[in-house]
Design an enzyme around this catalytic site. Structure first.
Site, mmCIF file in Angstrom:
data_model
loop_
_atom_site.group_PDB
_atom_site.id
_atom_site.type_symbol
_atom_site.label_atom_id
_atom_site.label_comp_id
_atom_site.label_asym_id
_atom_site.label_seq_id
_atom_site.Cartn_x
_atom_site.Cartn_y
_atom_site.Cartn_z
ATOM 1 N N LYS A 34 113.670 4.183 15.419
ATOM 2 C CA LYS A 34 112.803 5.315 15.763
ATOM 3 C C LYS A 34 113.622 6.540 16.171
ATOM 4 C CE LYS A 34 110.737 2.944 18.977
ATOM 5 N NZ LYS A 34 111.254 1.583 18.896
ATOM 6 N N THR A 35 114.586 6.358 17.046
ATOM 7 C CA THR A 35 115.394 7.474 17.544
ATOM 8 C C THR A 35 116.265 8.044 16.437
ATOM 9 O OG1 THR A 35 115.378 6.497 19.752
ATOM 10 C CG2 THR A 35 117.060 8.151 19.320
ATOM 11 N N LYS A 76 109.575 12.794 24.403
ATOM 12 C CA LYS A 76 109.303 11.377 24.620
ATOM 13 C C LYS A 76 108.889 11.250 26.073
ATOM 14 C CE LYS A 76 111.336 6.802 23.909
ATOM 15 N NZ LYS A 76 112.499 6.081 23.340
ATOM 16 N N SER A 90 113.308 4.005 28.945
ATOM 17 C CA SER A 90 113.956 3.083 29.865
ATOM 18 C C SER A 90 115.251 2.579 29.256
ATOM 19 C CB SER A 90 113.011 1.921 30.198
ATOM 20 O OG SER A 90 112.556 1.311 29.013
ATOM 21 N N ASP A 128 118.129 8.361 24.598
ATOM 22 C CA ASP A 128 117.492 8.669 23.317
ATOM 23 C C ASP A 128 117.432 10.179 23.094
ATOM 24 O OD1 ASP A 128 117.128 5.987 22.914
ATOM 25 O OD2 ASP A 128 114.943 6.019 23.120
#
Length: 104
Positions: free
Chosen positions: A16-17, A38, A42, A56
């Site tokens: 995703k990142t 975002k 975590s 991220d």
């Protein structure tokens, strides 16, 4: 007109990142006004001063070349490498929807 792209995927390390960084780079390189957001992340590391690094967001910023400040990219940053809602409980910093919406 403002448009939004919401990228999601199930599981950790599915890309995703990585994909987000590439999409934002392409948008920026095409002259579009793009930003990253975002709500909570975590599993982050600490700086020498004890503050958390939003990993991220930092990755996306570096890959995409965005000028956006890290503080605007993610309002809730947690250390524990568990789901953000559990990290929020463990670390005593619950997510406030109003703050998330204001940042968005």
């Amino acid at each position: 007109m403002t448009k939004a792209l919401f990228l999601t995927g199930t599981g950790t390390d599915v890309g995703k990142t990585f994909v987000t960084g590439l999409i934002l780079k392409k948008l920026k390189d095409s002259g579009k006004n793009a930003a990253y957001y975002k709500a909570a992340m975590s599993g982050n590391q600490r700086r020498p001063d004890g503050t958390l690094i939003p990993g991220d967001a930092l990755y996306v910023k570096k890959v995409s070349g965005l000028d956006q400040p890290l503080e605007e990219m993610c309002p809730y940053v947690y250390e524990h490498a568990v789901s953000p809602h559990l990290a929020a409980q463990l670390e005593g910093g619950p997510v406030c929807l109003d703050r998330v919406l204001q940042g968005y």
